[in-house]
Structure formats: C-alpha cells, structure tokens
Design a protein around this motif. Structure first.
Motif, short mmCIF file in Angstrom:
data_model
loop_
_atom_site.label_atom_id
_atom_site.label_comp_id
_atom_site.label_asym_id
_atom_site.label_seq_id
_atom_site.Cartn_x
_atom_site.Cartn_y
_atom_site.Cartn_z
N TRP A 1 5.27 3.86 9.74
CA TRP A 1 5.01 2.60 10.46
C TRP A 1 6.34 1.89 10.63
O TRP A 1 6.98 1.51 9.65
CB TRP A 1 4.03 1.74 9.64
N TYR B 1 0.46 -8.42 14.21
CA TYR B 1 1.65 -7.60 14.44
C TYR B 1 2.10 -7.91 15.85
O TYR B 1 1.39 -7.58 16.81
CB TYR B 1 1.34 -6.11 14.26
N GLU C 1 -1.54 -9.77 6.62
CA GLU C 1 -0.55 -8.85 7.19
C GLU C 1 0.01 -9.51 8.43
O GLU C 1 -0.77 -9.95 9.30
CB GLU C 1 -1.20 -7.51 7.59
N GLY D 1 -4.90 -2.82 3.05
CA GLY D 1 -4.40 -1.82 3.95
C GLY D 1 -5.34 -0.60 4.05
O GLY D 1 -6.35 -0.43 3.38
N ASN D 2 -4.90 0.25 4.97
CA ASN D 2 -5.66 1.47 5.23
C ASN D 2 -5.75 2.36 3.99
O ASN D 2 -6.68 3.16 3.85
CB ASN D 2 -5.02 2.24 6.38
N ASN E 1 -10.98 -4.01 4.22
CA ASN E 1 -9.75 -4.20 5.01
C ASN E 1 -10.07 -4.02 6.48
O ASN E 1 -10.74 -3.05 6.86
CB ASN E 1 -8.70 -3.15 4.61
N GLU E 2 -9.64 -4.94 7.29
CA GLU E 2 -9.73 -4.85 8.76
C GLU E 2 -11.08 -4.27 9.21
O GLU E 2 -11.13 -3.29 9.96
CB GLU E 2 -8.58 -4.01 9.30
N TRP F 1 -2.06 7.95 5.32
CA TRP F 1 -0.74 7.97 5.94
C TRP F 1 -0.13 9.37 5.90
O TRP F 1 1.08 9.55 5.90
CB TRP F 1 0.17 6.91 5.31
N GLU G 1 0.87 -1.18 0.00
CA GLU G 1 0.00 0.00 0.00
C GLU G 1 0.91 1.23 0.00
O GLU G 1 2.12 1.11 0.23
CB GLU G 1 -0.92 0.01 1.22
N HIS H 1 -4.72 -10.83 10.65
CA HIS H 1 -3.53 -9.97 10.74
C HIS H 1 -2.84 -10.14 12.09
O HIS H 1 -3.51 -10.21 13.12
CB HIS H 1 -3.92 -8.49 10.56
N ILE I 1 2.38 3.67 1.89
CA ILE I 1 2.74 3.96 3.29
C ILE I 1 4.26 4.04 3.30
O ILE I 1 4.91 3.41 2.45
CB ILE I 1 2.24 2.81 4.22
N ALA J 1 3.81 -7.41 6.30
CA ALA J 1 3.51 -5.99 6.07
C ALA J 1 4.11 -5.13 7.18
O ALA J 1 4.24 -5.61 8.31
CB ALA J 1 1.99 -5.77 6.03
N PRO J 2 4.44 -3.87 6.87
CA PRO J 2 4.58 -3.33 5.53
C PRO J 2 5.86 -3.83 4.84
O PRO J 2 6.81 -4.24 5.49
CB PRO J 2 4.64 -1.82 5.75
O1 AHR Z 1 0.48 -2.40 7.63
C1 AHR Z 1 0.10 -1.18 8.18
C2 AHR Z 1 -1.38 -1.11 8.49
O2 AHR Z 1 -1.70 -2.04 9.48
C3 AHR Z 1 -2.31 -1.47 7.37
O3 AHR Z 1 -2.57 -0.41 6.53
C4 AHR Z 1 -3.56 -1.87 8.09
O4 AHR Z 1 -4.33 -2.78 7.37
C5 AHR Z 1 -3.05 -2.42 9.39
O5 AHR Z 1 -3.74 -1.93 10.46
#
Ligand code: AHR
Length: 637
Positions: A499, A421, A448, A252-253, A372-373, A283, A54, A419, A56, A486-487
C-alpha cells in the motif's frame, strides 16, 4: 522567506523587515487571524492523536517485530522452503525439503529436513536463512536465538552461525548437540569488530551423514526495553516521538482476512510461539503471529498508549459474512473472551490465561471497535451484527465505548469510525468537514486517514494536506475523539510494500520519518486541552490554522499551515488575553517544493526546526513561509 536558515536553526528576522520586504510586497494582503482567548469552544480530546496498525507492508514480520529469521516455521509456501538455501561447501552433498510428517507441536506440524549424504569438512553442509532482505548485524552485539530440532541419531552436532554474504566470514557461532526427540535449543551469538551491515545469513550446519529436522528457527537482536520476543528499538522510538495516546489494532483488513477462516484469530496468537499456528494475511504474505494479542498490548504499555481493540465482527473481505443471530453468537462470545483477556483479573478464565502468558496486571480499555470498514459488506448485515455485539458487550462491560465502522441507522452508536484516503487538494477543500456535524450524534474516530501523495512514503505536499486536515480535526476534537494515520509502517525493499504512502519507512538496518510523520510529531507534541475559536478575516487560499490552550499553563498552541508557495503575512490578534509573553517558541517544517521528501538515504531533508519568536503580544505580526507548517507556542496567562 520569513526567516534566515542558519544550519538547522531558523533565526527569525525582524518582522518590520518582513512586512516591508520583497516577499511580502509580492504576496497576498495580510490576513488578520483573531483567536478568542475569552472562552474555550470545547475540550480537546485527550486521546486525539494515536496510531493505527496492522500487518501490511511487512509492518511486523520484517518490520517492528524484532525477529530476524524469515519463514521461521516453513509455512510461507506449501512445498518450498522460501528464503532458505542449501549450503554445500567443501564437497558436501545434501538435500533439504519440507517434511509434512513431523513438527514440534500440533500448531506447527511440519519442519525442514536436512539430509546429509556426505560431508568431508566439518560444518560444510547446512541450511541458511536470508532474513527479511538481509540479516542486520552490528559490532559487539549479542543476538539471542533458538530453534526446535531433532536428529535421526542422538548426539548429532549442529553449528549455528552468522555468516557474511560477501566475505563468507563467520561473525559468531555456537554448537548444539541434538537428540532424537523434538526439543528447543537456545543460543546466543555475539559479534566482534565487524562492519555493521545487513549482508548476512543465519546458517545451521550439520557435518556428518544423517538427517536433522528444524522448526521455529529464531534470532533476535536487542529489542526495545529488552523485551523477550520484542520490538525494533528505532521504530519504537520513532513512534514514541509521536506522543500517541492509543493504538488501534489489529486492523484494518488484517483483522477481517479475505475469508472467515483467515481472520485474526486472537486465541491462536497467544502463548508460546510453538503453539501459534501462524496464518495467511489478506496482504498476500504469511504472518508469523509473533506479534500476537499480548505483544500488541505490551507495545501499548511500552509507549503508554491505550489499546483501541478491534474485534472480528463476522465479515471477511470476499463478501463472506456471518448472519446475525445464533450463527453470530460464538463470535460475540469470542470478543467477550478477548476483552476478558485484556481487562480481566486473574480470577477470570482469560485474565488467568494472560497471567500465565506473563502479564498479571490487566490493561486499561475504553474503546472496542466492532469490525472494520463494514460498508464493504454488500449484504447489509452490519446493522444487525453491530447491534448484537453491542448488546452482548454492554451487558458485561457497560463502560466500554463501542465503535461502529459505518453509520448505524437503527440505534445510536457510541462512536463511528470514518476513513479518508485523499489528495492534498481534497483535504484542503474539506477541512470544515466536521464543523457542522451534529454534536448529539455519535462521537467520531477518524481511524484511518492519509494524504496519498508520494511513495513509498508521503512527500511534503502530502504533509501539507495532512496538516490542513489535522487543523480541521483538532478544531473539532470535542467531536473527533481520536484520529490515526494509516498505514503507519513500510519496509521499502522491493516487494515490501502493498500500500503506497506510508508514514515511516525502513529496511533491515535503518528507518526514517516522512514529512507527514514530522507533521504528526509536531501536532501531537503541541496541543492544549481546550479548543480556542480562531477566525481569519479573509479566506487566504490554502491557509489553515487551529488554536488550543493548556488550562494548567496558559500556553497557547497556534498551528499555521501555508500550503501555497508564497509567504503569507498574518496579523495575529489574541482577543481577551490578559498578558501575552513576548518570547515564545516556534517549530517549522518547510520545503521548497511539494515533491521534496525524505528517504532512507536522505532521512533528514525535511525535519522540524526549532526557533523562537520575540514579538509576542496581544496583537503581533507574523509571516508564515510558503510551503510550511508552523506551531507558535506562547504563554497567554
Ligand atoms: O490502510 C490500508 C487499508 O485501508 C486498511 O487495511 C483498510 O481498513 C483500508 O481499506
């Protein structure tokens, strides 16, 4: 240590020595790892490893997208020409300002007006663009550019040149003679014997009293495969080395936008650049939309990836949503148009539009992601929105697999996008996440995921967390059909990153892969088509593994991750193997500490090291070095 490092090649020492050596004496008891070669547990998804992208961290503008001019349409800030400077040399007197009354198209209604009051030397007055943290120039290289312009008097000469910031020396220049109506002017600037550097600007100078207006000022270096409006070769090559099977785009956002009117409106990203209005991204910077829908698809084509097309599904990040029902129907129709643009023959309206844009052949498409999300949507409207998109799309494209962005209760989604993280520790503790998930439910897309340790790019500890997590996904790849980190990209200049912890870093001149990047290169480059069951007799702390085999060649790929600091002796038993070749290949990624990392200045501190093993057998001993990720490749036919 398991081996002796000689330069960049790891020579495996005698395993007998290793078993009796000091390191082993200090370390854990040997673990027996049994791999069952008799029957496959399931099929490895052929699309398991792919890319997510995306806009970002200046991923496209100032990143992958080759454009070197920043704020080329003057829309970054309403009243100030950000990244543009007035050049008044030799006693020249001039002003520059954004003019909202004239532009080259309906999509680009404004321009930069340069008014010269006096100029006593040729080309002494002009406007300059600083690029994305500099304009990178290399010797003996041709740069193709263009700009739209008009002047208040016909026959006005404009000189375009590449100028070094430090020396003021002009690397190349070209003169264009303007008329009084908006028109596009093309030029090519070829450098001579200059030093490669990013300390350069693009200057448009006008040496006599009067006003000239500029818009869509563009400059491209040579691009990957020579595509017009194309991509940066070094980044494309890095991605190619990841063997990606798919590209999830455009977010993604970035797909959703902060507000509904700031979503990724694909129809505004196709066709000539002068007809793309550009848009503000969530972003916090403006997107040129030079990377539009067709450019995403061509990126897929260049790297032989399948598109995983995310369509806007009626939710934007500031809790704005479109009610399912009549209000949502135009968005479903828009997604259908988009699918037609991607897959339709030239007999269809949008297939014909794609052909007009330069790509006659349709693209292959299997997966479409609805939003997305959407768990962020507190209204709970996603169940209804997904169902409406599902019905509308399946009616015309029954073969498409439609990905939901959260679990759906009222119907069975084809695929659900999860997703993650996390920290490395969280991934270690959750590697069995998918072991017990119901195989009758939706397939899983881990769209992600990342171990977020280290910045701007992940360190070796993160690579260990990633590798551990990937063993879990690979073992379950009958269920986990696709996965993408991601990213993917980050411009490491100050202000470039939104990010932290991104796979590949770069500035204007060069790029590097993080340890996590190399872990992905290794995993995706060494995978079979069947999942083999593998089981350790004791749970060694922070030891992770997965085994796959190619049905065509009989080659087994055994992935071993030792996330502890101590070497781990392992007895590998290949149960049911008819024959195991003694000689095999090994790839190792290792570091002394978890904090160790790669940077722009030191891009190759941690890179995969190829070596061989010579004691392959139905049962053989091996020591996995502390802090290491290894792949053993053995013929087992
Ligand atoms: O990867 C960064 C962001 O994390 C993405 O845009 C979003 O989908 C997630 O919250």
């Amino acid at each position: 240590m398991v081996g002796v490092n000689v330069g960049k090649s790891l020579v495996i020492a005698s395993l007998a020595l290793l078993w009796s050596g000091v390191a082993v004496a200090q370390a854990t008891q040997p673990v027996t790892l049994a791999v069952d070669l008799n029957h496959a547990k399931g099929a490895v998804s052929p699309m398991l490893y792919g890319l997510m992208t995306e806009e970002i961290n200046f991923s496209y503008d100032g990143g992958l997208y080759g454009e070197l001019v920043r704020n080329r349409t003057f829309q970054d800030r309403p009243n100030s020409p950000e990244h543009w400077y007035l050049h008044e040399g030799g006693g020249g007197d001039a002003t520059m300002k954004i003019d909202r009354t004239t532009g080259p198209s309906a999509a680009l209604p404004l321009s930069l007006a340069l008014t010269v009051r006096s100029s006593d030397a040729k080309d002494s007055v002009g406007v300059e663009n600083e690029g994305f943290w500099g304009i990178p120039l290399r010797p003996r290289t041709s740069y193709k550019g263009s700009f739209y312009a008009k002047a208040d008097a016909a026959g006005s000469p404009v000189t375009v040149s590449l100028v070094n910031d430090q020396t003021g020396l002009v690397a190349a220049s070209s003169v264009q003679t303007l008329g009084t109506e908006w028109k596009q002017y093309d030029f090519t600037l070829t450098t001579g014997e200059i030093h490669a550097s990013s300390d350069n600007r693009l200057r448009l100078s006008f040496g006599k009293p009067g006003t000239v207006w500029f818009s869509l000022v563009s400059l491209f270096p040579p691009t990957y495969k020579g595509r017009v409006n194309g991509n940066r070769p070094d980044l494309m090559e890095k991605m190619a080395a990841m063997h990606p099977a798919f590209l999830r785009f455009p977010g993604g956002n970035y797909l959703e936008g902060d507000h509904i009117n700031e979503r990724f409106e694909w129809k505004k990203t196709i066709g000539p650049l002068v007809d793309r209005p550009t848009h503000i991204s969530p972003w916090r910077y403006h997107s040129s939309d030079g990377m539009g829908l067709l450019e995403f698809l061509e990126w897929c084509e260049d790297l032989k990836m399948q598109p995983v097309l995310a369509v806007y599904a009626g939710y934007s990040m500031r809790q704005e949503y479109v009610k399912p029902g009549a209000d949502l129907q135009p968005y479903v129709a828009d997604a259908l148009d988009e699918i037609e643009y991607v897959t339709g023959s030239t007999d269809t309206k949008w297939g014909a539009e794609r052909a007009k844009d330069g790509h006659t052949a349709p693209f292959k498409l299997k997966y479409v992601e609805i939003g997305n999300e959407d768990w962020f949507d507190k209204s709970g409207s996603y169940e209804g929105r997904y169902a409406q998109f599902y019905k509308g799309i399946k009616a015309q494209h029954p073969d498409l697999q439609l990905i939901a962005t959260m679990p759906i209760k009222q119907m069975k989604a084809d695929v659900v996008d999860d997703h993650y993280y996390r920290t490395a520790k969280q991934f270690y503790e959750d590697v069995h996440h998918y072991d017990t998930v119901d195989r009758n439910g939706p397939k899983i897309f881990v769209g992600e995921w990342a171990t977020r340790e280290g910045g701007p790019t992940p360190n070796f500890g993160a690579a260990l967390g990633d590798a551990a997590w990937m063993t879990g996904m690979e073992k379950n790849s009958d269920l986990v059909v696709m996965a993408s980190y991601a990213p993917l990209l980050v411009n490491v200049n100050p202000g470039g990153m939104q990010w932290e912890t991104d796979l590949i870093g770069y500035d204007a001149m060069s790029s590097y892969g993080s340890p996590s990047y190399y872990a992905q290169v290794m995993f995706a480059g060494h995978v079979g088509d069947e999942i083999l069951s593998a089981k350790a007799d004791t749970e060694a702390p922070r030891f992770f593994y997965s085994a796959t085999r190619s049905t065509a060649t009989g080659v087994m790929y055994l992935k071993l991750v030792n996330a502890s600091s101590e070497p781990l002796p392992v007895k590998i038993q290949l149960e049911g193997a008819k024959r195991v070749a003694a000689n095999g290949k090994m790839v190792t990624l290792s570091a002394k500490t978890t904090a160790a990392t790669n940077t722009l200045m030191h891009p190759s501190e941690i890179v995969p090291v190829n070596s061989t093993i010579s004691n392959g057998a139905k049962s053989f001993s091996h020591t996995v070095p502390g802090y290491s990720i290894q792949i053993l490749e053995l013929e087992t036919k």
